[in-house]
Design a protein around this motif. Sequence first.
Motif, PDB file in Angstrom:
ATOM      1  N   LYS A 205      -1.584   4.926   4.731  1.00 63.83           N
ATOM      2  CA  LYS A 205      -0.637   4.216   5.428  1.00 63.83           C
ATOM      3  C   LYS A 205       0.454   3.599   4.390  1.00 63.83           C
ATOM      4  O   LYS A 205       0.058   3.204   3.484  1.00 63.83           O
ATOM      5  CB  LYS A 205      -0.968   3.115   6.678  1.00 63.83           C
ATOM      6  CG  LYS A 205      -1.727   3.871   7.484  1.00 63.83           C
ATOM      7  CD  LYS A 205      -2.016   2.881   8.684  1.00 63.83           C
ATOM      8  CE  LYS A 205      -2.705   3.329  10.025  1.00 63.83           C
ATOM      9  NZ  LYS A 205      -2.888   2.272  10.926  1.00 63.83           N
ATOM     10  N   LEU A 206       1.564   3.898   4.550  1.00 62.05           N
ATOM     11  CA  LEU A 206       2.698   3.346   3.961  1.00 62.05           C
ATOM     12  C   LEU A 206       2.753   1.743   4.401  1.00 62.05           C
ATOM     13  O   LEU A 206       3.425   1.752   5.550  1.00 62.05           O
ATOM     14  CB  LEU A 206       4.234   3.896   3.750  1.00 62.05           C
ATOM     15  CG  LEU A 206       4.210   4.780   2.630  1.00 62.05           C
ATOM     16  CD1 LEU A 206       5.276   5.841   2.820  1.00 62.05           C
ATOM     17  CD2 LEU A 206       4.512   4.051   1.308  1.00 62.05           C
ATOM     18  N   ARG A 207       2.424   0.648   4.014  1.00 58.14           N
ATOM     19  CA  ARG A 207       2.629  -0.514   4.648  1.00 58.14           C
ATOM     20  C   ARG A 207       2.232  -1.619   3.728  1.00 58.14           C
ATOM     21  O   ARG A 207       1.780  -1.410   2.618  1.00 58.14           O
ATOM     22  CB  ARG A 207       1.404  -0.490   5.925  1.00 58.14           C
ATOM     23  CG  ARG A 207       0.137  -0.324   5.326  1.00 58.14           C
ATOM     24  CD  ARG A 207      -0.828  -0.531   6.431  1.00 58.14           C
ATOM     25  NE  ARG A 207      -2.414  -0.157   5.946  1.00 58.14           N
ATOM     26  CZ  ARG A 207      -3.348  -0.349   6.558  1.00 58.14           C
ATOM     27  NH1 ARG A 207      -3.547  -0.652   7.761  1.00 58.14           N
ATOM     28  NH2 ARG A 207      -4.565  -0.401   6.111  1.00 58.14           N
TER      29      ARG A 207
ATOM     30  N   GLN B  61       0.756  -1.269   0.030  1.00 59.50           N
ATOM     31  CA  GLN B  61      -0.048  -0.155  -0.049  1.00 59.50           C
ATOM     32  C   GLN B  61       0.823   1.198  -0.045  1.00 59.50           C
ATOM     33  O   GLN B  61       1.625   1.498   1.136  1.00 59.50           O
ATOM     34  CB  GLN B  61      -0.821  -0.025   1.187  1.00 59.50           C
ATOM     35  CG  GLN B  61      -1.891   0.977   1.254  1.00 59.50           C
ATOM     36  CD  GLN B  61      -2.779   0.816   2.232  1.00 59.50           C
ATOM     37  OE1 GLN B  61      -2.585   0.267   3.327  1.00 59.50           O
ATOM     38  NE2 GLN B  61      -3.930   1.930   2.453  1.00 59.50           N
ATOM     39  N   LEU B  62       0.822   2.055  -1.033  1.00 57.84           N
ATOM     40  CA  LEU B  62       1.714   2.913  -1.348  1.00 57.84           C
ATOM     41  C   LEU B  62       0.945   4.407  -0.832  1.00 57.84           C
ATOM     42  O   LEU B  62      -0.233   4.465  -1.428  1.00 57.84           O
ATOM     43  CB  LEU B  62       1.974   3.291  -2.677  1.00 57.84           C
ATOM     44  CG  LEU B  62       2.988   4.123  -3.533  1.00 57.84           C
ATOM     45  CD1 LEU B  62       4.152   4.224  -2.737  1.00 57.84           C
ATOM     46  CD2 LEU B  62       3.142   4.206  -4.795  1.00 57.84           C
ATOM     47  N   ASN B  63       1.491   5.403  -0.503  1.00 61.22           N
ATOM     48  CA  ASN B  63       0.859   6.834  -0.300  1.00 61.22           C
ATOM     49  C   ASN B  63       1.302   7.708  -1.408  1.00 61.22           C
ATOM     50  O   ASN B  63       1.692   7.285  -2.397  1.00 61.22           O
ATOM     51  CB  ASN B  63       0.989   7.120   1.149  1.00 61.22           C
ATOM     52  CG  ASN B  63       2.344   7.880   1.433  1.00 61.22           C
ATOM     53  OD1 ASN B  63       3.359   7.827   0.856  1.00 61.22           O
ATOM     54  ND2 ASN B  63       2.577   8.668   2.464  1.00 61.22           N
ATOM     55  N   ALA B  64       1.102   8.915  -0.754  1.00 60.43           N
ATOM     56  CA  ALA B  64       1.536  10.027  -1.921  1.00 60.43           C
ATOM     57  C   ALA B  64       2.820  10.041  -2.507  1.00 60.43           C
ATOM     58  O   ALA B  64       3.160  10.752  -3.553  1.00 60.43           O
ATOM     59  CB  ALA B  64       0.881  11.386  -1.522  1.00 60.43           C
ATOM     60  N   TYR B  65       3.775   9.443  -1.867  1.00 58.53           N
ATOM     61  CA  TYR B  65       5.122   9.443  -2.266  1.00 58.53           C
ATOM     62  C   TYR B  65       5.191   8.612  -3.547  1.00 58.53           C
ATOM     63  O   TYR B  65       4.947   7.312  -3.606  1.00 58.53           O
ATOM     64  CB  TYR B  65       6.057   9.102  -1.262  1.00 58.53           C
ATOM     65  CG  TYR B  65       7.473   9.035  -1.732  1.00 58.53           C
ATOM     66  CD1 TYR B  65       8.295  10.034  -1.907  1.00 58.53           C
ATOM     67  CD2 TYR B  65       8.165   7.688  -2.174  1.00 58.53           C
ATOM     68  CE1 TYR B  65       9.507   9.951  -2.400  1.00 58.53           C
ATOM     69  CE2 TYR B  65       9.285   7.501  -2.844  1.00 58.53           C
ATOM     70  CZ  TYR B  65      10.082   8.758  -2.878  1.00 58.53           C
ATOM     71  OH  TYR B  65      11.324   8.570  -3.291  1.00 58.53           O
ATOM     72  N   GLY B  66       5.538   8.948  -4.659  1.00 64.70           N
ATOM     73  CA  GLY B  66       5.530   8.491  -5.868  1.00 64.70           C
ATOM     74  C   GLY B  66       4.136   7.946  -6.434  1.00 64.70           C
ATOM     75  O   GLY B  66       4.039   7.367  -7.113  1.00 64.70           O
ATOM     76  N   ASN B  67       3.065   8.538  -5.682  1.00 69.78           N
ATOM     77  CA  ASN B  67       2.048   8.550  -6.248  1.00 69.78           C
ATOM     78  C   ASN B  67       0.908   9.644  -6.278  1.00 69.78           C
ATOM     79  O   ASN B  67       0.181   9.644  -5.567  1.00 69.78           O
ATOM     80  CB  ASN B  67       1.246   7.334  -5.162  1.00 69.78           C
ATOM     81  CG  ASN B  67      -0.108   6.640  -5.766  1.00 69.78           C
ATOM     82  OD1 ASN B  67      -0.553   6.985  -6.823  1.00 69.78           O
ATOM     83  ND2 ASN B  67      -0.440   5.717  -4.763  1.00 69.78           N
ATOM     84  N   ARG B  68       1.199  10.494  -7.275  1.00 72.82           N
ATOM     85  CA  ARG B  68       0.716  11.797  -7.243  1.00 72.82           C
ATOM     86  C   ARG B  68      -0.797  11.918  -7.123  1.00 72.82           C
ATOM     87  O   ARG B  68      -1.652  12.847  -7.154  1.00 72.82           O
ATOM     88  CB  ARG B  68       1.434  12.755  -8.119  1.00 72.82           C
ATOM     89  CG  ARG B  68       1.194  12.382  -9.428  1.00 72.82           C
ATOM     90  CD  ARG B  68       1.920  13.234 -10.485  1.00 72.82           C
ATOM     91  NE  ARG B  68       1.868  12.673 -11.681  1.00 72.82           N
ATOM     92  CZ  ARG B  68       2.920  12.200 -12.474  1.00 72.82           C
ATOM     93  NH1 ARG B  68       3.783  11.522 -11.884  1.00 72.82           N
ATOM     94  NH2 ARG B  68       2.577  11.518 -13.758  1.00 72.82           N
ATOM     95  N   GLN B  69      -1.381  10.961  -7.734  1.00 74.78           N
ATOM     96  CA  GLN B  69      -2.849  10.817  -7.746  1.00 74.78           C
ATOM     97  C   GLN B  69      -3.465  10.721  -6.315  1.00 74.78           C
ATOM     98  O   GLN B  69      -4.549  11.529  -6.375  1.00 74.78           O
ATOM     99  CB  GLN B  69      -3.501   9.342  -8.315  1.00 74.78           C
ATOM    100  CG  GLN B  69      -2.430   9.272  -9.785  1.00 74.78           C
ATOM    101  CD  GLN B  69      -1.484   8.198  -9.587  1.00 74.78           C
ATOM    102  OE1 GLN B  69      -0.529   8.557  -9.026  1.00 74.78           O
ATOM    103  NE2 GLN B  69      -1.636   7.134 -10.084  1.00 74.78           N
ATOM    104  N   LEU B  70      -2.931  10.491  -5.356  1.00 75.82           N
ATOM    105  CA  LEU B  70      -3.680  10.286  -4.079  1.00 75.82           C
ATOM    106  C   LEU B  70      -3.572  11.747  -3.394  1.00 75.82           C
ATOM    107  O   LEU B  70      -2.612  12.261  -3.009  1.00 75.82           O
ATOM    108  CB  LEU B  70      -3.221   9.438  -3.250  1.00 75.82           C
ATOM    109  CG  LEU B  70      -3.501   7.927  -3.287  1.00 75.82           C
ATOM    110  CD1 LEU B  70      -2.835   7.050  -2.437  1.00 75.82           C
ATOM    111  CD2 LEU B  70      -5.083   7.786  -3.107  1.00 75.82           C
TER     112      LEU B  70
END
Length: 350
Positions: free
Chosen positions: A139-141, A125-134
């Motif tokens: 949580k990064l987990r 589960q990726l957050n906004a880092y490297g995932n600019r859509q969110l």
Amino acid sequence: MKFTAITTALCSLTLLGVAHAHEGHEHPPKGKEITEVIRTGNGQFTYETVPGFGKLPENAKLGPTHGGVAVDKDGLIYVSTDGEKSMCVFKPDGTFVRAIASEARGIHGMQMVTEGDKQFIYGAQLNAYGNRQLKEKTKLRAVKVDLEGNVVMEIPNEKTGEIQGGTRGITGIAVAPDGSIFVSMGYGSNLIHKFDKEGKLLKSFGGRGAGENKFKTCHGLGIDTRFGEPRLLVCDRENRRLVHLDLEGNWIGVHSTHLRRPCSVSFFGDYCAVAELEARVVILDKNGTPVSFVGDNPNKKQWAGFGVKPEDQTLGIFTAPHGLSFDKEGNLYVQDWNATGRVSKMQLVK
């Protein structure tokens, strides 16, 4: 390995019943429903498109899609998204069933795992880092999710211990037959972490580079059981290669190279399908040699294009394959990295 031996016939597309459909790779006028069937691929891995697959009720937007695809034993297809629906479930004919896993929005890499008589989805589960859509922080987990969408375990947890570099930039996940969990930090440290089945950190290996046991965006992961002892197969995206490691993190070798930014893999017998961000899916044999190219896009302006609009997409042609999965029949489900969201079913021609 050289690609020059693979003829352009591997990339050819044929329209069934309408011979002119891909002349110039035109797209239909806005609002026109696509019903034609397109043929793509080669040899035993020739596919036909399934028009209209994956539509949501009331023409709701699926995406953004920046994740993966998994198929359960009953044939249901699970597509992770960065949108409000989090993870969408479809029947094999493309009918929307339900949305699940609201607490696990933004799963990037994922794998379906059978444990006893139950199945679970393991996700990075990726957050906004490297995932600019969110726009909302998640949580990064790593998560373990049941098929109802409940998070039943997460990493890090109280058993994990200190993770070198934290979980910044989590991208991929794979679960070995013994329950070991491998998680890649392809948007961060380029380390791969190995955990036990309860989430305790066992070891870390890798790092940024281009040589042995080094990666430039270790993106997706897979457990390769085609060679006896299970191996970890790593999509080393910006080195444009797949590499094998043993399950202790020791280097075995390069499996395939000269790829178009490989993002994820799925296995079918002695073959694997690779989602390449630069606008195609390639099927490789056990030697890492291409045997079929699926949905190859001749328009390089669309390669790895997050912003390609639905009206500019062409049936049977990919723009930025990111996640994919075979089903038990060899059909392929492919998710493009796309602002609106896109998932395609490619029906194997038998």
